[in-house]
Design a protein around this motif. Structure first.
Motif, PDB file in Angstrom:
ATOM      1  N   ASN A 169      -4.059   0.393  -2.172  1.00  0.00           N
ATOM      2  CA  ASN A 169      -4.067  -0.834  -1.466  1.00  0.00           C
ATOM      3  C   ASN A 169      -4.023  -2.072  -2.447  1.00  0.00           C
ATOM      4  O   ASN A 169      -4.401  -1.847  -3.711  1.00  0.00           O
ATOM      5  CB  ASN A 169      -5.114  -1.168  -0.464  1.00  0.00           C
ATOM      6  CG  ASN A 169      -5.264  -0.121   0.654  1.00  0.00           C
ATOM      7  OD1 ASN A 169      -4.252   0.264   0.972  1.00  0.00           O
ATOM      8  ND2 ASN A 169      -6.463   0.093   1.111  1.00  0.00           N
ATOM      9  N   SER A 214       1.021  -1.180  -0.043  1.00  0.00           N
ATOM     10  CA  SER A 214      -0.166  -0.120  -0.008  1.00  0.00           C
ATOM     11  C   SER A 214       0.856   1.224   0.081  1.00  0.00           C
ATOM     12  O   SER A 214       2.026   1.346   0.488  1.00  0.00           O
ATOM     13  CB  SER A 214      -1.232  -0.070   1.198  1.00  0.00           C
ATOM     14  OG  SER A 214      -1.700  -0.910   1.301  1.00  0.00           O
ATOM     15  N   GLN A 236      -5.432   6.949  -1.049  1.00  0.00           N
ATOM     16  CA  GLN A 236      -5.010   5.640  -0.384  1.00  0.00           C
ATOM     17  C   GLN A 236      -5.060   4.254  -1.399  1.00  0.00           C
ATOM     18  O   GLN A 236      -6.172   4.182  -2.158  1.00  0.00           O
ATOM     19  CB  GLN A 236      -5.896   5.250   0.682  1.00  0.00           C
ATOM     20  CG  GLN A 236      -5.689   3.860   1.379  1.00  0.00           C
ATOM     21  CD  GLN A 236      -4.229   4.003   2.306  1.00  0.00           C
ATOM     22  OE1 GLN A 236      -3.825   5.145   2.872  1.00  0.00           O
ATOM     23  NE2 GLN A 236      -3.451   3.026   1.973  1.00  0.00           N
ATOM     24  N   TYR A 238      -6.045  13.227  -0.859  1.00  0.00           N
ATOM     25  CA  TYR A 238      -5.362  11.990  -0.613  1.00  0.00           C
ATOM     26  C   TYR A 238      -5.920  10.884  -1.437  1.00  0.00           C
ATOM     27  O   TYR A 238      -6.701  10.802  -2.344  1.00  0.00           O
ATOM     28  CB  TYR A 238      -5.518  11.472   0.881  1.00  0.00           C
ATOM     29  CG  TYR A 238      -5.009  12.558   1.793  1.00  0.00           C
ATOM     30  CD1 TYR A 238      -6.160  13.334   2.394  1.00  0.00           C
ATOM     31  CD2 TYR A 238      -3.742  12.854   2.221  1.00  0.00           C
ATOM     32  CE1 TYR A 238      -5.730  14.206   3.412  1.00  0.00           C
ATOM     33  CE2 TYR A 238      -3.452  13.494   3.249  1.00  0.00           C
ATOM     34  CZ  TYR A 238      -4.485  14.477   3.729  1.00  0.00           C
ATOM     35  OH  TYR A 238      -4.438  15.298   4.738  1.00  0.00           O
ATOM     36  N   ARG A 268       0.172   5.693   0.295  1.00  0.00           N
ATOM     37  CA  ARG A 268      -0.791   6.808   0.352  1.00  0.00           C
ATOM     38  C   ARG A 268      -0.347   8.121  -0.202  1.00  0.00           C
ATOM     39  O   ARG A 268       0.651   8.648   0.315  1.00  0.00           O
ATOM     40  CB  ARG A 268      -1.245   7.214   1.874  1.00  0.00           C
ATOM     41  CG  ARG A 268      -2.407   8.157   2.001  1.00  0.00           C
ATOM     42  CD  ARG A 268      -2.336   8.491   3.461  1.00  0.00           C
ATOM     43  NE  ARG A 268      -3.667   9.234   3.779  1.00  0.00           N
ATOM     44  CZ  ARG A 268      -3.931  10.083   4.777  1.00  0.00           C
ATOM     45  NH1 ARG A 268      -2.808  10.197   5.617  1.00  0.00           N
ATOM     46  NH2 ARG A 268      -4.921  10.522   4.930  1.00  0.00           N
TER      47      ARG A 268
END
Length: 124
Positions: A84, A17, A82, A80, A19
């Motif tokens: 994953n 992951s 994120q 942002y 960010r």
């Protein structure tokens, strides 16, 4: 005009992951929809995700749906992404962009201000 600076990119193994952050300066982005795009060498810049000015609406490219989440903190003037379950196909330079209006946008020509990009590399 607003200045956008992306950060948080880097190298990660498949399944990992990251960010990304997009910090805006010069003007507030609180009334502006925002988006993330990505580009690999020899290919056009492609849409990844978008968020409305309020943050109440989001949408994603099919290739990232369920794995990526776009969000924003208008008090911090920051957006942002994120990411994953990354895979090598996600390797690209990721760009943050701002519209002049509050509603989400899905194509490059709908955005008015762009950051310089941050490299994301996913190894297998």
């Amino acid at each position: 005009q607003v200045q956008l600076v992306e950060s948080g990119g880097g190298m990660v193994q498949a399944g990992g992951s990251l960010r990304l952050s997009c910090a805006a300066s010069g003007r507030t982005i609180g009334m502006r929809a925002m988006g993330w795009f990505r580009q690999t060498p020899g290919k056009e810049r492609e849409f990844v995700a978008t968020i409305s000015a309020s943050g109440g609406s989001t949408n994603y490219a099919d290739s990232v749906k369920g794995r990526f989440t776009i969000s924003r903190d208008n008090a911090k003037n920051t957006v942002y992404l994120q990411m994953n379950s990354l895979n090598p196909a996600d390797t690209a330079v990721y760009y943050c962009a701002a519209r002049k209006i509050a509603t989400m946008g899905y194509s490059r020509n709908q955005y008015d201000d762009w950051g310089q990009g941050t490299q994301v590399t996913v190894s297998s």
